[in-house]
Design an enzyme around this catalytic site. Structure first.
Site, mmCIF file in Angstrom:
data_model
loop_
_atom_site.group_PDB
_atom_site.id
_atom_site.type_symbol
_atom_site.label_atom_id
_atom_site.label_comp_id
_atom_site.label_asym_id
_atom_site.label_seq_id
_atom_site.Cartn_x
_atom_site.Cartn_y
_atom_site.Cartn_z
ATOM 1 N N TRP A 19 7.117 -0.883 -7.876
ATOM 2 C CA TRP A 19 8.291 -1.394 -7.175
ATOM 3 C C TRP A 19 9.482 -1.476 -8.129
ATOM 4 C CZ3 TRP A 19 12.205 -4.828 -7.037
ATOM 5 C CH2 TRP A 19 12.845 -5.026 -5.812
ATOM 6 N N ARG B 212 2.092 8.384 6.818
ATOM 7 C CA ARG B 212 2.406 8.272 8.244
ATOM 8 C C ARG B 212 3.893 7.977 8.441
ATOM 9 N NH1 ARG B 212 -0.969 3.406 9.969
ATOM 10 N NH2 ARG B 212 -0.405 2.829 7.845
ATOM 11 N N PHE C 270 3.451 -8.844 -9.524
ATOM 12 C CA PHE C 270 4.542 -9.775 -9.211
ATOM 13 C C PHE C 270 4.879 -10.544 -10.490
ATOM 14 C CE2 PHE C 270 3.456 -8.788 -4.936
ATOM 15 C CZ PHE C 270 4.530 -9.168 -4.132
ATOM 16 N N LYS D 249 7.451 -6.501 10.570
ATOM 17 C CA LYS D 249 7.104 -5.906 9.284
ATOM 18 C C LYS D 249 8.303 -5.279 8.578
ATOM 19 C CE LYS D 249 3.823 -2.614 7.249
ATOM 20 N NZ LYS D 249 2.812 -1.576 7.530
ATOM 21 N N LYS E 259 0.817 -1.217 0.000
ATOM 22 C CA LYS E 259 0.000 0.000 0.000
ATOM 23 C C LYS E 259 0.855 1.275 0.000
ATOM 24 C CE LYS E 259 -2.548 0.753 3.684
ATOM 25 N NZ LYS E 259 -1.915 -0.469 4.153
ATOM 26 N N PHE F 175 -3.606 -0.677 6.995
ATOM 27 C CA PHE F 175 -4.200 -2.017 6.859
ATOM 28 C C PHE F 175 -5.326 -2.035 5.819
ATOM 29 C CE2 PHE F 175 -2.365 -2.447 11.268
ATOM 30 C CZ PHE F 175 -1.334 -3.258 10.869
ATOM 31 N N ALA G 243 -3.711 1.377 12.438
ATOM 32 C CA ALA G 243 -5.124 1.324 12.038
ATOM 33 C C ALA G 243 -5.877 0.175 12.677
ATOM 34 C CB ALA G 243 -5.242 1.232 10.522
ATOM 35 N N THR H 50 4.015 1.519 -0.859
ATOM 36 C CA THR H 50 4.755 1.528 -2.130
ATOM 37 C C THR H 50 3.884 2.055 -3.255
ATOM 38 O OG1 THR H 50 6.041 -0.380 -1.372
ATOM 39 C CG2 THR H 50 6.054 0.068 -3.731
#
Length: 559
Positions: free
Chosen positions: A413, A97, A385, A108, A74, A304, A276, A76
């Site tokens: 990415w 954030r 991906f 994470k 998210k 999230f 969140a 990214t």
């Protein structure tokens, strides 16, 4: 085959522009900058005041499907979309954030984006940045110290030590501190009572910090914090302890939004960081409002899945600030959807249309919530991906189009802003569409009604059960006039339900609310469901074990 670089290697290889040049690109005069080194700065309060007459840009919210260990991307996507909008000639800014040290050292890792869609300096942002979180921690713990000292020094307010609700905080996953007893050692050492720590991002001070509109509003909100109850069950506030002035003094510099840059030298505001799943999960109102005055398009995110961050973005942040989103991006991956369909993580690299079809209801429920419940235009961004197949991507696209929502492939990415140009073009179209945005519930409804509305309309539960302390707390909240506040659901991020094991889009379940607590300064009621914790623990192999620094100060292993 070219070597795949890690996120930190990509970030460290980047040539950053001086923050003064990034600010100039955003139209910010150097007089508004308070520099923290060469590549980051805080923005003076006066900037937003001087921009007051400028029209707002369009606000784009990035949210996601229910998280899985397969990852969604998210942040990214948010960074890449901001770069993509600039790439197609739009004046865009992102508002994100700040990362918490808990996840950075826990499971994470960093939270500054990934690959070629990152905000930099990545190491600084992930590791205490400009000192905002330490300031929030200090303000929170000052209030705790003043509260305990008041009781020790005669307890003029008649505070019942058994009814203290205010906890200390630390920005670290430390399960050992969840439940403690302090004040031991005799009369001179304080009044013994049960206590505990939350993680900084779960603190009400963090929530207030992110919802305050200026220093005066911050101080007033801090004063409304309920820290305990008296022997006759009356709430005691921070203002009654004369704490809010000193707390605001600790936060006066932290409250100024932080400016950094993306890898493509586009401006980014990174400020505040409530989780969140246990808080409202959005960056600061001040940063969002500043970005909206500086740019034509502002990309922000909520933590999230859309059942948590996006719902709270709408029903808490927007309700309390007057902000209104113009469009929503819902991030998903084929891999994660296959996990929601029951496929083990080790089998995700192979085409499996059956598992994908079983997992798609999770995405479709999030889409319906955004478009039909909240009345906002949306696009699904598939974070690409290499293992995704054409058949899998087509299946996702076909199912989303049945709901009238387009799907765009996001390759940020690997390609940065270039990988988001199609998504950016779609967003530009969406923000011009009329929408019927509305809140999920009337804030004047009863607490039980609001809880049931969230549970049935967003989670698709059959209803809510108040268990444990919640029924008595409900009566107490109503008796003290706190029942007309929005609800902040504290729930596992891994499921629509309060059971992390229920993947996909479960049905025939109920939500158990075990605890109801007022955050009067932030302006909402926290409802703790299931077994969600406000102080996480470290995993068996914490990310901290892989992080190191060499003799030149170069950090490795951060992500």
């Amino acid at each position: 085959m070219a070597e795949i670089k890690s996120d930190i290697e990509i970030a460290q290889a980047a040539e950053m522009l001086p923050i003064t040049e990034v600010a100039a690109k955003a139209g910010i005069d150097e007089k508004y900058l308070e520099q923290y080194g060469k590549y980051k700065a805080k923005l003076d309060y006066q900037l937003l005041k001087d921009l007051a007459d400028k029209p707002n840009g369009k606000l784009i919210l990035v949210t996601a499907i229910t998280p899985t260990p397969a990852g969604e991307g998210k942040t990214t996507t948010s960074v890449g979309l901001g770069d993509g909008l600039n790439k197609i000639g739009k004046k865009a800014m992102i508002a994100l954030r700040e990362p918490s040290l808990g996840p950075v050292f826990g499971i994470k890792g960093g939270a500054a984006g990934g690959g070629y869609a990152q905000v930099v300096p990545m190491e600084d942002i992930n590791l205490q940045f400009t000192g905002d979180f330490p300031s929030i921690e200090a303000a929170n713990n000052l209030l705790a110290a003043l509260l305990d000292n008041h009781i020790q020094q005669g307890n003029k307010l008649g505070i019942d030590p058994k009814k203290i609700t205010w906890k200390r905080v630390v920005d670290m996953n430390d399960r050992q501190l969840r439940h403690i007893v302090d004040g031991l050692g005799g009369a001179k050492q304080g009044v013994p009572h049960e206590d505990g720590f939350d993680i900084v991002v779960a603190s009400e001070v963090m929530a207030i910090f992110c919802l305050a509109t200026d220093i005066v509003d911050l101080k007033e909100r801090l004063g409304r914090i309920v820290v305990a109850y008296t022997y006759d069950d009356k709430p005691v506030t921070a203002a009654e302890l004369h704490a809010n002035g000193a707390m605001a003094a600790l936060l006066k510099d932290a409250l100024k939004p932080n400016m950094v840059q993306t890898l493509e030298h586009n401006p980014a505001l990174v400020h505040g960081g409530p989780f969140a799943n246990i808080a409202h999960g959005c960056n600061s109102v001040l940063a969002t409002k500043t970005a909206l005055k500086l740019a034509d398009y502002v990309v922000t995110e909520a933590g999230f899945g859309a059942d948590l961050g996006a719902e709270k973005f709408m029903d808490i942040k927007c309700r309390l600030s007057g902000l209104r989103p113009d469009a929503v991006v819902i991030v998903a991956t084929v891999r994660a959807l296959k996990m929601h369909g029951g496929l083990p993580k080790n089998d995700l690299n192979h085409e499996d249309l059956d598992a994908l079809e079983k997992g798609l209801p999770n995405l479709l429920q999030h889409v319906e919530n955004i478009t039909k419940v909240f009345g906002l235009p949306a696009v699904v961004a598939i974070n690409a991906f290499p293992t995704d197949t054409e058949a899998e991507l087509k299946l996702v696209e076909d199912k989303c189009k049945e709901l009238g929502v387009n799907v765009c492939l996001s390759e940020v990415w690997a390609k940065g802003g270039e990988g988001a140009t199609a998504l950016a073009e779609e967003v530009v179209k969406l923000v011009e569409q009329p929408n019927t945005f509305d809140f999920l519930y009337d804030v004047n409804d009863s607490i039980e009604s609001k809880l049931n509305t969230i549970a049935t309309k967003i989670y698709r539960a059959d209803g809510v059960d108040l268990i444990g302390n919640a029924p008595a707390q409900l009566k107490e909240l109503e008796a003290n006039g706190f029942d007309k506040l929005p609800i902040c659901m504290a729930k596992t991020q891994y499921s629509f339900s309060d059971n992390a094991a229920l993947l996909g889009a479960p049905r025939n379940f109920r939500i158990s609310v075990r605890n109801l607590k007022v955050s009067a300064g932030a302006g909402f009621i926290v409802a703790l469901t299931g077994d969600v914790m406000t102080m996480p623990g470290l995993p068996k192999v914490p990310s901290a074990e892989k992080i190191d620094v060499d003799e030149n100060g170069k950090i490795s292993g951060l992500f």
